[in-house]
Structures are given as C-alpha cells and as structure tokens.
Design a protein around this motif. Structure first.
Motif: not given
Lengths: 510, 510
Positions: A414-415, A438, A441-446, B88, B150
């Motif tokens: 759900d990113v 984060w 509450g935001i879905k985030a990645e790198h 998240k 992940k």
C-alpha cells in the motif's frame, strides 16, 4: 522409544532399496521425491557426520503450499468479505489451538478418522492436529460451560488426504465456520445458516450455485423404511455420501459388497436418492407409503417443511434444493445438513449447443449436530448446534483462475510515497524525511542503497504503482523545499519541507 | 511400526503405576492430569471396548489456550495496529504451512532444537511444526528464488517449552514478523527494523520500553579477544543469552563448568557484558586495546556506529541502548541483533520512594541473518535478511491485565439492530424484515425463539449494547409501519416498513 543405530541403518537400507525400485519402475517424480526425502531424513537421524548437508528436496510438505503476496492479497479480500457477512449476523470470533488431545478427536469423524495427523509422542500428552473447527468448538463450549453463542472461526485444519490440488484441495487448508449454539426453536437458526451461505456467495460473485438441503433424520428414516439394519445406518450413509462423485451403480455395489447390505434394500434406497425438489417433494414424501410409517422420516420431513418455509421468507427459494442424495460424511450430524455446490460455466459444444450445467464441487457445507457438545460435558449436558463451513480454498482457486484469465494484477503493498534522492550522500536526509512521513501515518519507503540512481528510483515507483514520489537534491534542500511528483502524470511541484506531510495527506485524501 | 496389544497392555500397566505413585506423592494436579491423559490415551489405543467413553480431562493441550470472543476482539485490535505499521513500511503479507519437512528445521536453532514438535511418522514425509517464521521465510525465498522482499507474516509457531503462562508464554503462540530480504547497503534496512519496533510499541501504548542493540560480529570478536576458542563461540553465546534471566555468577559458572571455558576468559567476558550505552560506548570500544586487534570486533563496532547514526536520524535515540550483554539464542544471526524489553511500572516502596525500574521481559526481538537462505539454495546462493518479531502474546497479556484492572468491557459483536416482535406468531415476519436489513448491509439479529417475551428481547439489546431495535406487532403491521427504538434512551418513532433500511442506515451514519 528411540531406535538404536542398527535399527536406523536397517531402515536406511530398506528405504534405499525402495527408492532404487521406484526409480527402476519409472514411478512419478513426486512419489520418488517423497521416498527420497524419507531416506534422507533417516540418514539425518544418524547424526551430522553421515548425512549430506541440506541435500533434501526443497519443497513444502505434500498437499501444502506457500501463499505469495499476490495470493495473500486475494485471500485477505475474500476473508474480509466473509467476515463482513458473519458480523452482519452477529457473529463473534473465537480461536482454539491447532492441536487437541487425541481423545478429543477420537470417534467423531467416522471413516475419515484415518486422515487425522498425529503428533509424535515426545513425552507428555498425546496430540493430534485439528481435523475441522467443529469438534474443537464443541470441546470449547463444554469446557467453558457456554450454553449459547454465535461464533465464527477462521483457521487452518489438517487432513492426510490424497488431495487433488488442481481442484483446490489441500492437506492444510483454511476453514471458515459460522455456528449457532443454543437451545432454540426448530429450524430458526438452521435457516439463518442457509442465508449466510447465500450471502457469502453473492458477495464473492463467484458464479451460480445451489445449496442442497437434506435431513439426517429423514435419511435414517429412509434407511429404516428400506430395510437397512440400524447398525448399518452410518456405513450406508457414508456410501450415499459418495453419490456426488460416483455413479449410483458404484455406490450400490459398495453397499452390497463392502457394507453387506441386501440388494433389495439397496435398490429401494436407489429410488429415493434420485429425488430432489422443493416444498412439493416434501409434501409428496409425507404421504409416501413406506416413509409415513417411520417416525424418524416423518420428523425429518416436517423439519424440512419448516426449513423451506423459512428459507422462502428470506428470499432463498431459488438458491436451494431439497436433495435426498445429500448425506455428508461426518458422523456427528443429527438434523439438517447442507452442501453448496458451484455450477460449472455452461460449455459450448461443437454443434453450438450449450452442454448441460455440471457442478465443480462443494464450496460450503454443514449441518446440525445436537449431541457433540454432550460428548465432552462430564455430565453429558447437551448444547444443540448448527453451522456452516465455507470452503475458502476452493473459492480462492476459482477466483485465482478467474483473475489470471482476466489478466488482473493486484497491488500487494500500500505504499503511498517513495522518497528519492537526486544524487549521492543524501541517505540520512532521506531517513529524516521518511521519519516525518511515517510519524504522520503516511505509508512510505525508499531505496536501501546509499546512492541509488534517480532513474532507478522513479522506475521503482512506476513498476509498483506508487502514486507519489518525493524528489530532492542539495539545491532543493538549500531552499528548504522538495519536489512532490505525481508518478503517473510525472507532474512535479515544489513543496516546503515543513508542509510536506500535510500536503501529501491532503492529496491522498482527495 | 505399530505396537502389539501386549506391548500396549504393558505400557498401560506401567503408566497406571506412575499415576498411582504421583497421587500417593501428592504431586500437582497438572502433573497428575497429564500422566492420567497419557494413561487414557493408551487405553484408547486398545480399541473402544476397553476404553471408558470420553473419560479424559477436558482441557486444551499443555501450554495452549482458547481465545474467547473478548480476547479475540482485543487481539484483532492489536494485530490490526501492527499490520498498519508493517504496511506503512511497504510490507507485503505471505503465509507458509504450519509444518515443514523436518530437515528444513534441522540445525537452525542450536540448543533450542529439542523444543521442536515432530509429527508422528504415519507414512510419507517426516514433518515438524514450525518453530518460528524466519526459517520458513528463508526456505520460501530459496524455493521461490526471490531475491528481495519486505514481507510480514503473522501466524502461530510451536515450542515444546515449559512455559510460564502467567508471563504470557505459551507452547503455541502468535508471532508477528517483519523482514527485509535483499542485497542492500550496510545498516539501512537494519535501522528501519528498529524504527518499526518503536512505531509498533508507540501505537500500542503499552508502556515505556527500551530496544537493546548488539552485533553478532562484535560478540564473536569479543569472544576471540577474551580467548574463547572459535568452536565454543556459539555455546558461549547462548550462555551470554541467559544474562537477562540469570545473574552473571550463574552464567559464569555455566561457561566454566558446562561449556569448559577457562575461568580467565570468562572473567574477561564478564567485564564486557556489563557495558551498555550509546554512540560514546562504541567510540570507547573502538580504541579498546583488546578489541581493536580483532577484525570481527572492529567490523561489528563500525556497524553499530552506522546503526546508531541512522537510528538517530529517525528520532530513536531515546528508545535504544547498545548493550553488550545482548546475545539472542538462535544460531542463524550474523549481524545486528535486537531485543525490546518493556520497563516495569515503578513501584512505590514502603518508604514512599520509587523502586528502580526493572523490566518485564522481551516483547520483540530479531536481527540480521545473511546465511540462512543460502543453506536452502541448491547452489548456496545467499539472500541477506534482517527482521524483527513482535511478541504479541506478551503484549496481549499486558493489555488484558491493563483492561481488566481498568474494568474495560469490550463489545464482542457489531450488531446494530435487533428485530423484536411484540406478540406471538410473528417469526416469519421477523425473518422477512431481517432479510431486508441484511440485504441492505445492516448488521441485525433476532431471537431464535418462536415467541420470545418482548421484555426479554429488549433486555438482550441493553445487555449487548445493541444501539437500535425494531419493534412491531399486528397493529403496526396493519398500518404498514414498525417502531424504531433507540435502546439507550428508549425513545421510539414510527417508521414506514418500506423506509426502514434507509432510516436505519441514516441513523447509523450519524
């Protein structure tokens, strides 16, 4: 009792011979692999020095499978819908251990008891894996002295069957049960269970179905009327249960040759089990010369009459069929029994006509079992129960095939935002930006690379359908801003770093 | 190999003697029950005629429990929050079978391997219940040739431990794992795992915690520097692992007496394992005379330096502690290791001063394991992994105790409307009203009695916190209306039957 080294060596020798024999006979790879795994397991028991390191077939146990993210997403979607229906009817969740004392399961499953997985005796209690969720429920109700509950239970059960995996059958599979326990008036909870099955299948939109209904008392009464001795009722019942897979001639032969039934009695049964219909069939059987003399048959028919009336009040008339060939294999049913089958898609024959609709097997089943809880209560106190079990594995298989055919690709994560850096040396800054997202509450990645290429980062977003990307380099950071990029349109706007989380939240809520 | 009847009779005799001896010795009820269950199981194996019907202790297997609806509601709430955190961070769900080929688990758990549950050899493959979710993940990655993922996995695992149930430890318990697999730059995924643990605990609001960090390479380097022979590293490591439960003196004795370590080496270890701190401690150890000569120690310390820096960038400085006594029992860790402990509530001493804060045990743990996937890959191809496991059972226990103390009573079902009839003969009308509500997605129920008392029906609503009730009798039906009652205020209004579902939906959305 542990074996001696000599005993194990002897077993290794025998097992080695068996493997060589299978190979010589060109047996199936699956069969050879299985025996090979046994051989390696035996060798492993001799201790590390003699066993080759990790030289075993890399597989899940026979009849089981892993669920990849794609399958889990589908499965969770299905289960959420089913849970939604269960909750609509006031269901409460419970859970029980995956294994039970062996005695809890003993004598509950008739001929199928041989399919129970036992645990090894390692000292302590003798345990078996649960075979269904119904017997554990009965044990739970008796143990916790619960006299009424509407409970649902979604969990894996275990059967040492020889499963047809192509048809969605496994040795480990999810069951999805809804049961109503309590002393109530005739057929009111029973009819609601039929309604629940219909709602589940309607919600899942997996195709046309029919819910077959029958009554164990009627079956017993019918057996009595046909001249079956009382001690053969259960055995004959489990023969009838095979009618969904085998033709009558085979079932008849089993009754006579294996179960020792009179041919005449079998033929009488044969006439009844062909019958199916609605309320009209009940009326017809209530005046049947043979059946009307047998109390159990009359009771069963009166029950069916009530059930069909209640089903009609809940708009189920078109989804159900009173079917005298429905028997269900399990020993514990005492009243109404259900089985829901999906109708196969009609196939076009070569001459252009549609073939008659067949069925692709049971996708839900259940029934009433009024004596099971009493088998566990120390004083034999009964808690009448009725319930249904949704065959979710079969449903997963049908839906997977459907989605695959339609080329549907489901997102498995759900990113919402990908944080990308434009040049090297920015990984700590990425972490602190991610941290602020984060924390909001935001879905985030790198990327977990120190210095990923910008193009690679943006490609990752497109391939994974991530809607937004934050892009920055030193020049942006100097101005206290970052670029916020809409991945599909590739439009970018400058956003002050301090406003970033707010701006993203605003966009995601639109 | 099945035993003969004579062998079983012999075992029954011996087991009977044991039970009598335990009773005579006034052993604990639990112990006697367990052996009694074994006795009854043996008797059951002789066949039905000689076994007393269902005369066994009504219980779940040792170390397991049922979850009642109240507990399930709490549990589902906790899991939903944890899944929220995992998602998240881009987590995808997978699932694997509850059992694996025994060889998959062999050689992965060091001293703890004795706690693995084996299945009985019933022909076919030799199977064991999963001991954790990490080894199945590694098997899955190797088998499916997945180089990066992940993933999160929430499922039950099994350990034949002697659990302290009061502290929330069981033989069957949920694990809740998040792991990052893939070849990435040093400590970037590792630091995110620490962040995830912190977010989970913050979200659950279960109290103050500290996340202890250490590094297996540093431990090995430290052992080397202290003069531990290389072949004793793992054994000494599992002694160090006991420091959270046992004082140093005991651990030292185990190292010397059981593991055969020199007293001098043990004393050197003793100096290091007392140390804990932050980045300053890393700097101090990097110039330590003994450690700086050992390559593994330096590598471990450099890793810790990076990890602590990244943790700081994610605002975790106050939640973490670099702790040289942290070892973790499992064999497969190769890099960073984590363990999160809840701090105990400070107790007021009799003199009014607060006692020093202790800890109530581990509620999350994990680490890096770079070699595990390679153990399964036929060509030994590695997939580096790092992950954390949230100890949800402990968390459930803590929260259950908290809620019980606060007298919180959770609703265990979501029913919105109860359909009640004012007099007898209305059950079919109830069914058709319910049917229209269900078909409109409204959660509704009624009594399963033909003619329930109105008062009993309304009481049911109040006891179960159902917000709305539909009440009707013939007089309402004649006018084409029903009464819609707000349960808490007992206010009723007339609503045309045709508008009922709409009116209810409107009220529920307010």
């Amino acid at each position: 009792m542990s074996e001696t080294r000599e005993q194990i060596l002897e077993e290794i020798k025998n097992q080695g011979d068996l493997v060589r024999k299978l190979k010589a006979a060109k047996e199936s790879k699956e069969k050879i692999d299985e025996e090979l795994a046994r051989l390696l397991a035996l060798k492993a028991r001799l201790g590390d020095e003699s066993a080759p390191p990790q030289k075993f077939t890399l597989k899940t146990p026979k009849g089981t499978r892993d669920y990849a993210p794609q399958q889990m997403t589908l499965r969770q979607g299905v289960l959420d819908k089913i849970i939604g229906v269960f909750k609509k009817h006031g269901g409460e969740a419970i859970d029980t251990p995956v294994f039970e004392l062996k005695e809890v399961l003993t004598g509950k499953y008739g001929e199928d008891s041989k399919l129970i997985y036992d645990l090894k005796d390692q000292g302590g209690e003798i345990l078996s894996l649960r075979y269904d969720l119904t017997v554990p429920l009965a044990r739970y109700l008796a143990m916790s002295k619960i006299a009424s509950i509407k409970r649902y239970h979604i969990a894996k059960v275990y059967r040492r069957d020889n499963p047809s995996i192509t048809r969605g059958r496994y040795r480990e599979f999810y069951q999805c049960d809804f049961d109503i326990a309590g002393t109530y008036d005739l057929m009111l909870p029973d009819a609601e269970c039929v309604k629940i099955v219909a709602e589940v299948l309607d919600t899942l939109e997996i195709g046309d179905y029919v819910i077959k209904l029958n009554h164990r008392q009627l079956l017993d009464g019918m057996f009595e009327a046909c001249g079956v001795p009382a001690d053969k009722f259960r055995a004959i019942c489990s023969s009838v249960d095979k009618l969904d897979k085998s033709p009558w001639a085979e079932v008849r032969a089993e009754m006579i040759d294996e179960k020792g039934l009179d041919a005449a009695a079998a033929d009488e049964i044969g006439k009844y089990v062909q019958l199916s219909g609605g309320i009209g069939l009940v009326d017809q059987l209530l005046v049947d010369e043979k059946l009307k003399k047998v109390q159990a048959a009359v009771k069963g028919l009166e029950g069916m009459q009530l059930l069909l009336k209640y089903c009609k009040a809940m708009g189920l008339e078109k989804s159900i069929s009173f079917d005298l060939s429905l028997a269900r294999g399990l020993d514990y049913y005492t009243g109404v029994i259900y089985e829901c089958v999906l109708k196969a898609e009609p196939k076009l024959l070569q001459n252009g006509e549609a073939e008659e609709q067949g069925t692709v097997g049971s996708i839900a089943g259940g029934g009433r079992y009024d004596n099971l809880v009493g088998m566990f209560d120390p004083k034999g106190k009964q808690v009448p129960c009725v319930g249904v079990s949704i065959g979710v594995e079969r449903i997963f298989s049908v839906l997977e095939a459907k989605y695959a055919a339609a080329g549907v690709k489901v997102r498995t994560n759900d990113v919402e935002v990908y944080v990308a850096s434009a040049h090297k040396g920015l990984h700590e800054k990425r972490l602190s930006i991610l941290n602020s997202l984060w924390d909001n509450g935001i879905k985030a990645e790198h990327s977990y690379k120190l210095n990923p290429k910008l193009l690679a980062q943006l490609q990752h977003c497109e391939e994974n359908q991530i809607p937004l990307a934050v892009v920055f380099g030193d020049s942006e950071l100097e101005k206290g801003i970052v670029k916020l990029r809409e991945v599909t349109t590739r439009k970018e706007v400058d956003v002050p770093l301090a406003d970033l989380a707010n701006e993203i939240t605003k966009r995601l809520n639109n």
